[in-house]
Design a protein around this motif. Structure first.
Motif, PDB file in Angstrom:
ATOM      1  N   LEU A   1       0.809  -1.214   0.000  1.00 10.28           N
ATOM      2  CA  LEU A   1       0.000   0.000   0.000  1.00 10.28           C
ATOM      3  C   LEU A   1       0.846   1.269   0.000  1.00 10.28           C
ATOM      4  O   LEU A   1       0.682   2.142  -0.840  1.00 10.28           O
ATOM      5  CB  LEU A   1      -0.885  -0.039   1.247  1.00 10.28           C
ATOM      6  N   LEU A   2       1.777   1.335   0.945  1.00 10.79           N
ATOM      7  CA  LEU A   2       2.501   2.601   1.131  1.00 10.79           C
ATOM      8  C   LEU A   2       3.706   2.728   0.206  1.00 10.79           C
ATOM      9  O   LEU A   2       4.392   3.747   0.239  1.00 10.79           O
ATOM     10  CB  LEU A   2       2.940   2.754   2.586  1.00 10.79           C
ATOM     11  N   SER A   3       4.009   1.685  -0.562  1.00  8.67           N
ATOM     12  CA  SER A   3       5.123   1.812  -1.496  1.00  8.67           C
ATOM     13  C   SER A   3       4.633   1.644  -2.925  1.00  8.67           C
ATOM     14  O   SER A   3       4.618   2.584  -3.708  1.00  8.67           O
ATOM     15  CB  SER A   3       6.223   0.794  -1.173  1.00  8.67           C
ATOM     16  N   ALA A   4       4.198   0.423  -3.258  1.00 12.85           N
ATOM     17  CA  ALA A   4       3.785   0.176  -4.642  1.00 12.85           C
ATOM     18  C   ALA A   4       2.660   1.133  -5.046  1.00 12.85           C
ATOM     19  O   ALA A   4       2.676   1.697  -6.139  1.00 12.85           O
ATOM     20  CB  ALA A   4       3.352  -1.274  -4.804  1.00 12.85           C
ATOM     21  N   TYR A   5       1.697   1.345  -4.158  1.00 11.98           N
ATOM     22  CA  TYR A   5       0.561   2.177  -4.535  1.00 11.98           C
ATOM     23  C   TYR A   5       0.747   3.648  -4.212  1.00 11.98           C
ATOM     24  O   TYR A   5      -0.116   4.466  -4.497  1.00 11.98           O
ATOM     25  CB  TYR A   5      -0.723   1.598  -3.947  1.00 11.98           C
ATOM     26  N   ALA A   6       1.896   3.946  -3.590  1.00 14.64           N
ATOM     27  CA  ALA A   6       2.255   5.360  -3.458  1.00 14.64           C
ATOM     28  C   ALA A   6       3.146   5.765  -4.634  1.00 14.64           C
ATOM     29  O   ALA A   6       3.632   6.895  -4.671  1.00 14.64           O
ATOM     30  CB  ALA A   6       2.965   5.610  -2.140  1.00 14.64           C
ATOM     31  N   GLY A   7       3.382   4.847  -5.547  1.00 10.11           N
ATOM     32  CA  GLY A   7       4.144   5.189  -6.741  1.00 10.11           C
ATOM     33  C   GLY A   7       5.650   5.027  -6.593  1.00 10.11           C
ATOM     34  O   GLY A   7       6.412   5.518  -7.415  1.00 10.11           O
ATOM     35  N   PHE A   8       6.087   4.342  -5.554  1.00  6.58           N
ATOM     36  CA  PHE A   8       7.531   4.169  -5.364  1.00  6.58           C
ATOM     37  C   PHE A   8       8.073   3.091  -6.306  1.00  6.58           C
ATOM     38  O   PHE A   8       7.385   2.144  -6.654  1.00  6.58           O
ATOM     39  CB  PHE A   8       7.844   3.764  -3.916  1.00  6.58           C
ATOM     40  N   ASP A   9       9.353   3.256  -6.641  1.00  6.58           N
ATOM     41  CA  ASP A   9      10.054   2.237  -7.416  1.00  6.58           C
ATOM     42  C   ASP A   9      10.705   1.203  -6.508  1.00  6.58           C
ATOM     43  O   ASP A   9      10.965   0.076  -6.928  1.00  6.58           O
ATOM     44  CB  ASP A   9      11.166   2.874  -8.267  1.00  6.58           C
ATOM     45  N   ALA A  10      11.034   1.617  -5.302  1.00  9.25           N
ATOM     46  CA  ALA A  10      11.754   0.718  -4.404  1.00  9.25           C
ATOM     47  C   ALA A  10      11.540   1.153  -2.968  1.00  9.25           C
ATOM     48  O   ALA A  10      11.109   2.280  -2.706  1.00  9.25           O
ATOM     49  CB  ALA A  10      13.247   0.725  -4.717  1.00  9.25           C
ATOM     50  N   LEU A  11      11.855   0.230  -2.062  1.00 14.03           N
ATOM     51  CA  LEU A  11      11.718   0.465  -0.634  1.00 14.03           C
ATOM     52  C   LEU A  11      12.997  -0.008   0.040  1.00 14.03           C
ATOM     53  O   LEU A  11      13.490  -1.100  -0.261  1.00 14.03           O
ATOM     54  CB  LEU A  11      10.523  -0.345  -0.114  1.00 14.03           C
ATOM     55  N   PHE A  12      13.543   0.813   0.935  1.00 16.56           N
ATOM     56  CA  PHE A  12      14.755   0.420   1.664  1.00 16.56           C
ATOM     57  C   PHE A  12      14.507   0.511   3.165  1.00 16.56           C
ATOM     58  O   PHE A  12      13.778   1.387   3.630  1.00 16.56           O
ATOM     59  CB  PHE A  12      15.929   1.334   1.291  1.00 16.56           C
ATOM     60  N   PHE A  13      15.127  -0.422   3.883  1.00 17.17           N
ATOM     61  CA  PHE A  13      15.052  -0.334   5.330  1.00 17.17           C
ATOM     62  C   PHE A  13      16.307  -0.913   5.956  1.00 17.17           C
ATOM     63  O   PHE A  13      17.096  -1.590   5.294  1.00 17.17           O
ATOM     64  CB  PHE A  13      13.794  -1.021   5.873  1.00 17.17           C
ATOM     65  N   GLY A  14      16.492  -0.625   7.242  1.00 19.05           N
ATOM     66  CA  GLY A  14      17.676  -1.088   7.946  1.00 19.05           C
ATOM     67  C   GLY A  14      17.435  -2.332   8.782  1.00 19.05           C
ATOM     68  O   GLY A  14      18.180  -3.302   8.711  1.00 19.05           O
ATOM     69  N   ARG A  15      16.341  -2.294   9.559  1.00 24.74           N
ATOM     70  CA  ARG A  15      16.196  -3.315  10.589  1.00 24.74           C
ATOM     71  C   ARG A  15      15.382  -4.501  10.097  1.00 24.74           C
ATOM     72  O   ARG A  15      14.263  -4.349   9.601  1.00 24.74           O
ATOM     73  CB  ARG A  15      15.489  -2.729  11.805  1.00 24.74           C
ATOM     74  N   ALA A  16      15.949  -5.695  10.285  1.00 21.23           N
ATOM     75  CA  ALA A  16      15.189  -6.927  10.118  1.00 21.23           C
ATOM     76  C   ALA A  16      15.747  -7.917  11.127  1.00 21.23           C
ATOM     77  O   ALA A  16      16.850  -7.727  11.651  1.00 21.23           O
ATOM     78  CB  ALA A  16      15.323  -7.456   8.699  1.00 21.23           C
ATOM     79  N   ASP A  17      15.001  -8.953  11.381  1.00 23.51           N
ATOM     80  CA  ASP A  17      15.402  -9.930  12.378  1.00 23.51           C
ATOM     81  C   ASP A  17      16.810 -10.441  12.106  1.00 23.51           C
ATOM     82  O   ASP A  17      17.175 -10.731  10.967  1.00 23.51           O
ATOM     83  CB  ASP A  17      14.404 -11.079  12.339  1.00 23.51           C
ATOM     84  N   TYR A  18      17.612 -10.573  13.155  1.00 25.18           N
ATOM     85  CA  TYR A  18      19.025 -10.943  12.959  1.00 25.18           C
ATOM     86  C   TYR A  18      19.168 -12.308  12.308  1.00 25.18           C
ATOM     87  O   TYR A  18      20.083 -12.535  11.521  1.00 25.18           O
ATOM     88  CB  TYR A  18      19.781 -10.868  14.286  1.00 25.18           C
ATOM     89  N   GLN A  19      18.257 -13.234  12.605  1.00 27.08           N
ATOM     90  CA  GLN A  19      18.353 -14.548  11.968  1.00 27.08           C
ATOM     91  C   GLN A  19      17.988 -14.458  10.493  1.00 27.08           C
ATOM     92  O   GLN A  19      18.617 -15.066   9.632  1.00 27.08           O
ATOM     93  CB  GLN A  19      17.399 -15.532  12.647  1.00 27.08           C
ATOM     94  N   ASP A  20      16.965 -13.703  10.230  1.00 33.16           N
ATOM     95  CA  ASP A  20      16.513 -13.510   8.849  1.00 33.16           C
ATOM     96  C   ASP A  20      17.633 -12.876   8.017  1.00 33.16           C
ATOM     97  O   ASP A  20      17.938 -13.315   6.903  1.00 33.16           O
ATOM     98  CB  ASP A  20      15.273 -12.599   8.879  1.00 33.16           C
ATOM     99  N   MET A  21      18.275 -11.878   8.593  1.00 36.05           N
ATOM    100  CA  MET A  21      19.327 -11.179   7.852  1.00 36.05           C
ATOM    101  C   MET A  21      20.522 -12.088   7.574  1.00 36.05           C
ATOM    102  O   MET A  21      21.099 -12.063   6.486  1.00 36.05           O
ATOM    103  CB  MET A  21      19.781  -9.938   8.617  1.00 36.05           C
ATOM    104  N   ALA A  22      20.877 -12.899   8.581  1.00 33.81           N
ATOM    105  CA  ALA A  22      22.014 -13.808   8.370  1.00 33.81           C
ATOM    106  C   ALA A  22      21.692 -14.765   7.225  1.00 33.81           C
ATOM    107  O   ALA A  22      22.528 -15.043   6.353  1.00 33.81           O
ATOM    108  CB  ALA A  22      22.288 -14.571   9.656  1.00 33.81           C
TER     109      ALA A  22
END
Ligand SMILES: [Zn+2]
Length: 1339
Positions: free
Chosen positions: A165-186
């Motif tokens: 909703l807040l990215s694809a339908y706000a017209g964004f091409d991409a989304l970036f973030f910093g925080r994700a679960d440490y296991q997921d990131m590894a």
């Protein structure tokens, strides 16, 4: 007036690509094909609040602007519009011009563009859309800028709602973030899968967005390159001892190469900047300039200043497939015992306050509060107080606006320009005769404190403390034995029946009568305020000596029927001699606090029941606990009780366990029932707990009082003097209302406490439960190191459990954390008070007090809120859940006043006749029950309307593999559910279907001229957004291999209940309390139900729909944002000189539009049509005696007219160079004869002979801009012309060039006179239809 219905134009790719997004020069120019391209992205993360309040960011923007100006290679991205807007307002014109240039040159790029960087777990999706819209509107208005990058770099976990909703339908091409679960990131790092395509909705393929998770798990600079944080500067002068450039380049390159190993392709993005960084931009850029120069001469990598937009374009150019992500990033843990799930509930009173009805005035305050350190409750106490002040200020202003509008409407005044019936304001006065002396005597003390509220004509009050039975107007009037008026506004597009409770003083009457808007009697019930309400009143009075609120000791309850998008008024008056109807109270307590009315019969039976004819609740009189809930044929065994987790204080000595529970993190250390004994107070409680006696000793004994009446049945349960529940069944309502009151949470025992309500049912839900906000994560193997905290998920509005037969739902009135730790059980965290800081930066324990001070001598904060329990057969469960969720989220707005009456009226009900006692903006038109009106907002130049289809259809995507289906729809079990849902077309067999709504019916009180389909934040046309957005391919194969790589399984020592699940195998140890990760799929629910998609159609009804219909077809889960513009405003241009700018503009529009006209094309060669028309128009302008040039204010439509005299324009038509050209064209086309024919206008001359010179206005040309045709503009302008002609008593003359336009003119009163064939015998030649509209005087 004639309402113009218009077709939404979906611009084709060939049309003008006019949305001006200032793009920088193509960054690929800087990129080097053969090496690693390092996009250096400079940014500053400026939290709106948290540690500082919003006043301190100006230096960053000041110095960044200077530094960018000094070197055009430098770039900077900025995201927090709340700061930027404030800073912008303080700048002079020179600075503004400079900044505008930086934006145009691509040196300054806006990312995200919301007012704040909102939280994704606890913010309601509508608030997220609204706060993003606020910033996007500013950027578009100020710079014409449309942000293309989502930049959620700090929020603590990420929702699929953000992706879809807040990215694809706000017209964004991409989304970036910093925080994700440490296991997921590894896991992702090992697979170079930190960049992915995130499919934000299980049903909708076009909700996907290219997504990047920063490798650091944060957003700061690479290690050693935080120049502003005293990392060593780059010293590139070999003559100096500090010369360090070689080692610095090595360190830089090494980090770049490490990052490249975790991403795909020859481009990486390095974020330089962090919290409140670049306050010294000169220092940063000077070092970066040197570093980039040195790195590039080294040659191993190619570094350059860049922006996320440029980076994303570089990635897009690969034309590669990216790993697919379909679930979400909750909960977030940065450490085995640090699950950030406490903030789902932290500061529950603030979270409730934030859900206040928004109006224009509140917008900024409410937007500010969506920040990821505000609504999350993770800010410092003094910042929380600042937020509350702002919100309260906004709220008071908004209330003033709302009440004055309601007052005017009730008085019968209409909106400006809408003169309908009703009485004038001055004919209304208030009841000041009968009983006024008695009133004065009775309320003398109150009057000294505040002026008499009834001394003005209809002065409405909105009462902020209704939930503790406090309201000045109603309590004062009722204590004087007087009645009052209740105006209840319903913001939903549906009519509804809603239970209302109004505070009164019961001193003067034992029964009250309620009269509805049609003078009908409405059943009413007087019920005493509960003891916990009295406690709250005392607490409030104690901590707030100047509190202006008047407390009632009872409430009048009644069920109000309200129209859609409108209000009804109710009169509440003391009833004479009707005391028999007073509600009775039963109690199981020997020493019930309400000694009068108590009937101790309760404890003679094992069960006592509450039954409103729809639902039935049974309570166990021995334990005082709920026993069962029955709704028609569906029954569940259901209990609910209050319990508390002991907050870890972080002092444990075991390895890895030094983590405290705090504002962010939930880290429980044992669960205890809340009960009157041993509830954790004092050393005795602690001893009992140490001995294991106080903990989980079976059912707590609670005090149970039952209140019965004609409107509401209540069970009041006292678990402890600081923790109570009231369970209610209202007349005619199917939901069970549960009001919880928690606090002050005791902490004399030195223990932090986190209080939950636990619903335990026999619903056989196994290990699945559903929430509205977020998603189950099948894509990686989670090792749940915190069995309780790691199973908590954000509940923004709803959660439920279900089995084959039934579904049990909990709806919440604010964001809370929730879990299901056993089959059939749901627990929701209500309130938290921790005595330690969780070491994530806020530096304070979460210890809220009623005074808003920290560590002061003031009672702890009490929070009160509501849940609705909804039980339904599984197959029919969607409708009540969806409908009631909206009703709970959008409660009616109540306002109160004395009962007004007309002057001179004396009847009992007299004087109310003139009042507009009920009103609906949609004039009673009710939206379909699957359509929700999200937004109806006047933006000044237009209205913004958002409609959402509320129901889900779990659609299969083309080419989706089985695992994709699983990912979209959860585990194999729910895949079955999903497949059957597909065959049934969604979660409800009927309501999940596409639906068509008549938008005109909703908008009928708005005058508008056209409707455009917009992106969700309203900053661009939907079609432009669809055309311009970058799409990235996602590969199922790639994802599958990525998902099923066994080498990274974190599955360990366990036999969880998941062994039968192919491809999932989440073998996780069952912990002492709690269970493996067990939550279930995202229901495309509230947090993402609003969406905008390409398939939305606005259907033009000119062709065949009924008159005045503007139909909008919505597909399931679809939201549509449209912007009707108000009526066209026409302006007169004085065409003294064809070279005048405005005149030129109008000529252009007409010439361009008419150059496609059949007649024009017949008269001249196509290539010359436009210049021919231009010459024609100019010749009319120059030759007529009094030409009138009219244009819409935006030049979308123009007309040229003239008062007709007996002139001959052939003389003058050759004037000017353009005319010269036209004559050449005419000669070349050899059709002068036709041209002459056109000019002679014999019928017109006849008309003039009949009526006299100057009596006829000839419309020479009228046309809409080529790109605005078909929108009804011509008709609007024509209307204006007709009005003008009528005022001047002119006849109108024109020649229609087609049958279609002839029909249009006929609708405006033109009469067909004759036809003028242009081609003589040639039947293929066009025909002009001569039409005359007699002036009104001669009608
Ligand atoms: Zn932040």
């Amino acid at each position: 007036m004639i309402r113009i219905t218009v077709l939404l134009l979906l611009a084709s790719a060939a049309s003008c690509r006019g949305t001006a997004t200032p793009h920088s020069a193509d960054a690929t120019a800087d990129a080097h094909p053969a090496t690693l391209n390092v996009h250096v992205v400079c940014h500053s993360h400026d939290d709106a609040g948290w540690l500082k309040t919003v006043a301190g960011v100006q230096y960053t923007l000041d110095t960044v602007v200077q530094a960018l100006t000094a070197n055009p290679a430098r770039k900077f991205v900025y995201g927090e519009m709340g700061f930027f807007m404030r800073w912008w307002a303080q700048q002079d014109e020179d600075t503004r011009a400079l900044v505008t240039q930086l934006v145009e040159d691509g040196q300054l790029e806006f990312v995200n563009g919301g007012y704040v960087q909102h939280d994704e777990a606890t913010a309601h999706y509508v608030a997220m859309v609204d706060q993003t819209t606020l910033g996007h509107t500013f950027l578009h208005k100020t710079f014409g800028a449309v942000p293309r990058i989502g930049w959620q770099i700090d929020p603590f976990g990420h929702s699929a709602t953000q992706a879809g909703l807040l990215s694809a339908y706000a017209g964004f091409d991409a989304l970036f973030f910093g925080r994700a679960d440490y296991q997921d990131m590894a896991h992702r790092k090992n697979r170079s899968a930190l960049e992915m395509v995130w499919q934000g909705s299980g049903s909708l393929a076009d909700a996907s967005i290219f997504t990047g998770n920063f490798i650091s798990g944060n957003y700061g600079p690479p290690e050693g390159f935080a120049f502003e944080w005293a990392d060593p500067p780059i010293m590139d002068d070999p003559r100096l001892d500090e010369f360090n450039v070689h080692e610095r380049v090595d360190a830089f390159v090494e980090q770049c190469q490490r990052m490249a190993a975790s991403t795909r392709g020859p481009d990486i993005m390095l974020t330089i900047g962090s919290d409140f960084q670049f306050a010294n931009a000169h220092l940063q850029y000077k070092n970066l300039d040197k570093l980039i120069r040195a790195v590039n001469s080294d040659g191993r990598v190619n570094a350059f200043y860049s922006t996320p937009e440029a980076y994303v374009r570089a990635k897009h150019a690969y034309k590669e497939s990216w790993p697919l992500k379909q679930d979400d990033f909750f909960p977030y843990a940065d450490f085995p015992h640090a699950f950030w799930t406490g903030y789902f509930t932290s500061r529950p009173a603030s979270k409730g306050f934030i859900r206040s009805p928004t109006t224009e005035a509140l917008e900024e305050a409410v937007s500010l509060l969506q920040h990821h350190d505000a609504i999350t409750g993770t800010e410092k106490q003094h910042v929380a107080c600042d937020y509350h002040r702002r919100l309260h200020r906004g709220l008071k202003y908004a209330q003033a606006v709302v009440t004055s509008a309601l007052e005017a409407l009730i008085r019968g005044q209409d909106r400006p320009g809408r003169g309908t019936g009703g009485v004038a304001a001055d004919s209304i006065t208030v009841d000041s005769s009968a009983g006024s002396d008695a009133y004065a005597a009775a309320s003398q003390r109150l009057l000294q404190e505040q002026p008499n509220p009834i001394d003005a004509p209809i002065t409405l009050e909105i009462c902020d403390w209704l939930n503790i039975t406090a309201c000045n107007t109603t309590v004062r009037l009722s204590s004087a034995g007087k009645g009052f008026m209740v105006a209840a506004y319903n913001p939903l597009g549906w009519s509804r029946e809603v239970p209302l409770r109004v505070p009164v003083s019961s001193g003067t009457a034992c029964a009250w009568a309620v009269t509805g808007p049609e003078n009908e009697a409405v059943t009413a019930q007087l019920l005493p305020a509960s003891p916990s309400t009295h406690d709250l009143q005392q607490l409030l009075a104690g901590v707030n000596a100047t509190c202006p609120t008047t407390f009632g000791d009872a409430e009048v309850a009644f069920v109000a029927r309200l129209p859609p998008l409108g209000y009804s008024t109710f009169f509440v008056q003391p009833a004479s001699g009707a005391c028999a109807r007073r509600g009775s109270i039963q109690s199981n307590a020997k020493d019930a606090s309400l000694q009068t009315d108590v009937d101790n019969a309760v404890d003679k039976e094992q069960y006592v029941s509450l039954d409103n004819g729809i639902a039935r609740l049974e309570f166990d009189t021995h334990t005082g606990l709920l026993h069962s809930l029955t709704l028609q044929d569906t029954k569940v065994q259901l209990s609910m009780h209050l319990a508390w987790y002991n907050s870890s204080d972080g002092l444990e000595t075991q390895e890895n366990r030094g983590q405290a529970s705090g504002a962010y993190i939930f880290r429980p250390n044992g669960l205890y029932n809340v009960s009157r004994e041993g509830s954790g107070e004092g050393w005795w409680g602690m001893l009992l707990r140490r001995l294991g006696i106080g903990s989980n000793r079976g059912d707590p004994i609670v005090q149970l009082d039952i209140v019965r009446g004609d409107v509401v049945l209540e069970a009041r349960q006292v678990f402890a003097n600081w923790a109570t529940l009231v369970t209610r069944l209202y007349k005619g309502q199917s939901q069970v209302e549960m009001e919880w009151t928690v606090g002050p949470i005791p902490f004399a025992d030195g223990l932090g406490k986190e209080v939950v309500v636990v619903y335990t049912s026999d619903v056989d839900s196994k290990d699945e439960f559903w929430t509205d906000a977020n998603d189950y994560r099948p894509s990686w193997e989670l090792n749940v190191t915190e069995p309780v905290a790691g199973n908590y998920y954000p509940v923004t509005a709803a959660m439920y459990v279900q089995d084959a037969g039934k579904q049990l739902t909990v709806l919440t009135d604010r964001s809370q954390g929730g879990a299901s730790l056993q089959s059939g059980q749901m627990e929701v965290m209500l309130h938290r008070r921790t005595l330690a800081d969780d070491a994530r930066g806020v530096g304070e324990p979460l210890n809220e007090t009623a005074c808003g001070c920290l560590a002061c001598d003031c009672p702890g904060l009490v929070a009160r809120g509501r849940h609705w329990l909804v039980l339904a057969p599984r197959e029919e469960a969607a409708k009540p859940r969806r409908t009631l969720q909206q009703e709970l989220n959008d409660p009616p707005l109540l306002a109160f006043s004395a009962i007004p009456r007309e002057v001179g009226s004396s009847g009992a009900d007299g004087g109310r006749i003139g009042l507009r006692r009920t009103f609906s903006i949609s004039e009673g038109h009710i939206l379909h029950s699957n359509v929700h009106l999200l937004t109806l907002k006047d933006t000044g130049s237009s209205y913004l309307v958002r409609l959402a289809h509320l129901y889900q259809v779990c659609a299969l995507r083309a080419g989706a593999s089985q695992h994709v289906l699983k990912a979209a729809c959860g585990t194999p079990r729910s895949r079955q559910l999903c497949v059957s849902a597909v065959t049934q077309e969604g979660e409800d067999s009927i309501l999940s279907r596409p639906t068509t709504e008549n938008l005109n019916a909703v908008l009928q009180l708005l005058h508008y001229q056209e409707v455009r389909e917009m992106s969700l934040t309203g900053n661009q046309l939907h079609a432009d957004m669809q055309r311009d957005r970058l799409r990235f391919d996602a590969s199922n194969d790639l994802t599958t291999s990525w998902l099923h790589d066994a080498s990274v399984s974190h599955a360990s020592n366990g036999k969880g209940g998941d062994s039968g699940r192919s491809g999932s195998g989440r073998g996780i140890a069952r912990q002492a309390v709690g269970r493996p990760q067990q939550r279930q799929l995202l229901l495309d629910d509230s947090a993402e139900l609003a969406r905008l998609r390409a398939g939305a159609q606005i259907i033009d009804c000119h062709g065949g729909c009924a008159v005045d219909e503007l139909l909008v077809t919505l597909k399931p889960m679809e939201a549509l944002a449209t912007m009707p513009r108000p009526d066209l405003v026409a302006r007169h241009i004085h065409p003294s000189n064809p070279n005048d700018q405005e005149t030129q503009k109008a000529i252009d529009v007409l010439a361009q539009a008419l150059s496609h006209d059949d007649v024009t094309l017949y008269l001249c060669r196509p290539g010359l049509a436009e210049s021919f028309m231009r010459a024609m128009i100019i010749s009319y302008l120059l030759s007529g005696p009094s030409p009138i040039l009219l244009a819409a204010d935006d030049f979308s439509c123009c007309a040229l007219m003239g008062e007709v005299g007996m002139h001959d324009c052939r003389e003058s038509r050759a004037e000017g160079a353009a005319a010269e050209e036209a004559v050449q064209a005419l000669l070349a086309s050899n059709r002068t004869e036709a041209y002459t024919l056109l000019k002679e206008q014999p019928e017109l001359q006849r008309l003039v002979q009949q009526h006299g010179t100057g009596s006829v206005l000839c419309i020479h040309f009228i046309a809409a801009h080529p790109q605005r045709q078909g929108q009804g503009l011509g008709s609007q302008l024509l209307q204006h012309i007709c009005k003008m002609a009528d005022q001047r008593r002119h006849h109108l003359y024109l020649e229609a060039s087609s049958a279609k336009s002839q029909a249009l003119y006929a609708r405006h009163g033109f009469q067909h006179v004759c036809d003028k064939p242009l081609g003589g015998e040639n039947e293929a030649a066009p025909v002009l239809h001569v039409m005359v509209r007699p002036s009104e005087a001669s009608h």
